[in-house]
Design a protein around this motif. Sequence first.
Motif, mmCIF file in Angstrom:
data_model
loop_
_atom_site.group_PDB
_atom_site.id
_atom_site.type_symbol
_atom_site.label_atom_id
_atom_site.label_comp_id
_atom_site.label_asym_id
_atom_site.label_seq_id
_atom_site.Cartn_x
_atom_site.Cartn_y
_atom_site.Cartn_z
ATOM 1 N N PRO A 130 44.460 80.115 47.325
ATOM 2 C CA PRO A 130 45.701 80.784 47.713
ATOM 3 C C PRO A 130 45.640 82.299 47.569
ATOM 4 O O PRO A 130 46.510 83.017 48.081
ATOM 5 N N HIS A 131 44.606 82.794 46.884
ATOM 6 C CA HIS A 131 44.475 84.234 46.656
ATOM 7 C C HIS A 131 43.519 84.888 47.651
ATOM 8 O O HIS A 131 43.320 86.108 47.589
ATOM 9 N N ALA A 132 42.945 84.112 48.539
ATOM 10 C CA ALA A 132 41.996 84.656 49.505
ATOM 11 C C ALA A 132 42.713 85.596 50.479
ATOM 12 O O ALA A 132 43.875 85.361 50.840
ATOM 13 N N PRO A 133 42.056 86.659 50.913
ATOM 14 C CA PRO A 133 42.690 87.612 51.838
ATOM 15 C C PRO A 133 43.148 86.973 53.144
ATOM 16 O O PRO A 133 44.126 87.431 53.749
ATOM 17 N N ASP A 134 42.446 85.933 53.580
ATOM 18 C CA ASP A 134 42.793 85.307 54.861
ATOM 19 C C ASP A 134 43.733 84.110 54.702
ATOM 20 O O ASP A 134 44.009 83.392 55.668
ATOM 21 N N SER A 135 44.232 83.850 53.492
ATOM 22 C CA SER A 135 45.176 82.749 53.321
ATOM 23 C C SER A 135 46.524 83.149 53.923
ATOM 24 O O SER A 135 46.944 84.305 53.845
ATOM 25 N N SER A 136 47.199 82.177 54.509
ATOM 26 C CA SER A 136 48.476 82.455 55.167
ATOM 27 C C SER A 136 49.638 82.246 54.202
ATOM 28 O O SER A 136 49.493 81.626 53.144
ATOM 29 N N LEU A 137 50.789 82.750 54.596
ATOM 30 C CA LEU A 137 51.991 82.558 53.786
ATOM 31 C C LEU A 137 52.332 81.078 53.670
ATOM 32 O O LEU A 137 52.686 80.587 52.597
ATOM 33 N N ALA A 138 52.195 80.360 54.784
ATOM 34 C CA ALA A 138 52.453 78.921 54.769
ATOM 35 C C ALA A 138 51.466 78.198 53.865
ATOM 36 O O ALA A 138 51.821 77.265 53.130
ATOM 37 N N GLY A 139 50.201 78.629 53.901
ATOM 38 C CA GLY A 139 49.183 78.010 53.056
ATOM 39 C C GLY A 139 49.485 78.200 51.578
ATOM 40 O O GLY A 139 49.367 77.266 50.788
ATOM 41 N N ARG A 140 49.867 79.406 51.205
ATOM 42 C CA ARG A 140 50.190 79.671 49.794
ATOM 43 C C ARG A 140 51.413 78.873 49.362
ATOM 44 O O ARG A 140 51.473 78.355 48.246
ATOM 45 N N SER A 141 52.399 78.777 50.255
ATOM 46 C CA SER A 141 53.610 78.012 49.943
ATOM 47 C C SER A 141 53.302 76.525 49.793
ATOM 48 O O SER A 141 53.770 75.867 48.853
ATOM 49 N N ASN A 142 52.495 75.986 50.703
ATOM 50 C CA ASN A 142 52.124 74.564 50.632
ATOM 51 C C ASN A 142 51.253 74.274 49.421
ATOM 52 O O ASN A 142 51.367 73.213 48.791
ATOM 53 N N TRP A 143 50.376 75.212 49.085
ATOM 54 C CA TRP A 143 49.521 75.034 47.903
ATOM 55 C C TRP A 143 50.385 74.975 46.641
ATOM 56 O O TRP A 143 50.150 74.151 45.748
ATOM 57 N N GLU A 144 51.399 75.822 46.547
ATOM 58 C CA GLU A 144 52.293 75.806 45.399
ATOM 59 C C GLU A 144 53.082 74.499 45.345
ATOM 60 O O GLU A 144 53.280 73.918 44.263
ATOM 61 N N MET A 145 53.502 74.023 46.522
ATOM 62 C CA MET A 145 54.204 72.753 46.586
ATOM 63 C C MET A 145 53.285 71.618 46.141
ATOM 64 O O MET A 145 53.701 70.692 45.430
ATOM 65 N N LEU A 146 52.013 71.681 46.513
ATOM 66 C CA LEU A 146 51.034 70.672 46.102
ATOM 67 C C LEU A 146 50.818 70.725 44.597
ATOM 68 O O LEU A 146 50.736 69.678 43.938
ATOM 69 N N ARG A 147 50.717 71.921 44.038
ATOM 70 C CA ARG A 147 50.520 72.057 42.588
ATOM 71 C C ARG A 147 51.653 71.383 41.820
ATOM 72 O O ARG A 147 51.405 70.631 40.861
ATOM 73 N N ILE A 148 52.868 71.638 42.245
ATOM 74 C CA ILE A 148 54.028 71.053 41.571
ATOM 75 C C ILE A 148 54.046 69.533 41.734
ATOM 76 O O ILE A 148 54.339 68.791 40.793
ATOM 77 N N PHE A 149 53.705 69.057 42.932
ATOM 78 C CA PHE A 149 53.656 67.612 43.195
ATOM 79 C C PHE A 149 52.648 66.936 42.273
ATOM 80 O O PHE A 149 52.936 65.902 41.658
ATOM 81 N N LEU A 150 51.458 67.520 42.170
ATOM 82 C CA LEU A 150 50.411 66.948 41.319
ATOM 83 C C LEU A 150 50.830 66.957 39.852
ATOM 84 O O LEU A 150 50.601 65.989 39.113
ATOM 85 N N ALA A 151 51.432 68.041 39.404
ATOM 86 C CA ALA A 151 51.857 68.150 38.011
ATOM 87 C C ALA A 151 52.952 67.122 37.689
ATOM 88 O O ALA A 151 52.932 66.490 36.619
ATOM 89 N N ASN A 152 53.876 66.952 38.610
ATOM 90 C CA ASN A 152 54.996 66.037 38.368
ATOM 91 C C ASN A 152 54.566 64.576 38.330
ATOM 92 O O ASN A 152 55.248 63.743 37.712
#
Length: 523
Positions: A130-152
């Motif tokens: 998610p920190h890569a220069p070419d990552s998109s806003l949608a990608g970072r948002s979905n990655w954060e959503m995935l992190r929370i899903f996995l944690a929960n």
Amino acid sequence: MDVIEQLQGTLRNLNQLALARMRPGDSLQMLDELSRLQTWIGAASRLEEPSSGNIEEALLFYRQKKHIKGLRQIRLVCYGCTQIIAGVSLIEDREYFGKLLEYVDKYTDRRRSFRKIYRGLLNSYFAYDPHAPDSSLAGRSNWEMLRIFLANHLDSLLTGLFTPEWLSSLIRHPGLLGEHPGLSFDTSLLQGDASVFNEARRHLEINVESWLVREIVMAPFKAVEAMDDSTFKEHLDSLLLLLSDYPLYAGRGLNVLLNRYAQCEDRDVHVSLRDFSTGLWGNPWLPENAHQWQCCANARAMLEHWLKRHLLSEFFCLLSDDVAARRQNFWDIYSEDMTGMYFALGKEAYAIENMALYKFRKAAKGLLVRLTEKKQDVHICIMQFEHHHVVEFNRQNNAAYFYDTRQGIPSFYFSKGWVEIGAVSTRNITEGVDVTRLSKPLRHQDVKRFTWEGRFAQELGVTENGIKSFCRKYQCLYDDKRNQDGHQWIVPVAADQYGREVWSVLTGWGFGLSEKEGSSFRL
């Protein structure tokens, strides 16, 4: 029959049959069974990632049909979240990725099935940066959503039966799914213990190029800026060891360490930092290595000085016949004023069985030429200053040759540079062959007025770096009062601990002894 049932059956058979048939002391059958069990258990805990072809087919079907059919296809799509299909990855598509998690959520009550799907999502979580220069806003948002899903849903993965290693590791380190996953191991890494991190990475099969590895490895380096000098130096060896284990991040980490060390009040030589830096980026003053040195100018100058002192010390310790180390001590005073140096070595310096000489040649890489003469025990150190080139032989009874470069460049100074370009002749040096003038040979002989050190110092002249180095080396206080009484004062703190050859350097620089003050001052 799944892995658990196979394991249960094997254990039952082993208890009922194998042990009964074994003779006392005969453990071969048990060892064979143990090997099979370890294979089964290991296979059950590994990633078992599907083939890329199957994943691509599942992704294409999902995009074209806009739905997923069955557990197998969901699992394939979960593993392929970061795979680019038709120019975009699923994790960077808001609509499709959100819908995927809705499909997955329907399997949460089927724990064993959900665990397999979860493993695929976890793999994508570690893979997408998610920190890569070419990552998109949608990608970072979905990655954060995935992190929370996995944690929960982490706690829901336990079935009460067999727990694979990857899941046990994730449960032990839930911070990997937290808001700051890079800080999960920073304390142990600062203490020099990477074993827990390495074990977790192995069990979770996290690629060394993963953003998580980068964040975890670099986390302790971000902490050094806030440390005081003493604490920073306490952790320095541990941080260098970490970079040795993870060379992919060695450049970034080393840049931080060098810049921080250059800010320390006491910048004495740190041997491990010096050797690691030159091993990674090469000689700091050679032009061909300039692009490697990413640190600030002060840090690079510090390393240049460290390496020059080290090479001088090794030359005179390993290759010269000096007993009292007087030449080494003298040239150490001028080491910070050197603009460069190189070595012309005889055959003996290349002895294969001598590890110390091998390390010296390795440290001097890019600065070595071979002597053309058949004499195997002749070795030369050529030191370069702003206005002089000085040639020292390994034998103290040889004269040192001073070339004033303002009168012309010596013939042995190659126009193409001195970096591993061939051989040099001692005859050209000892005879002072030059296009404009002869060299000035000075012998290492003491006279009544001063020792040879004083004569050499007189020829080279006094420098600010030389004065500071002299005072550090020989426990003197320096006081520049030229704006008050017109003098520079050097006050020895332990004059009786050093011989005449030390104080003769001050005489060569033009300092005279003040009987009244018990000090030396420059006339």
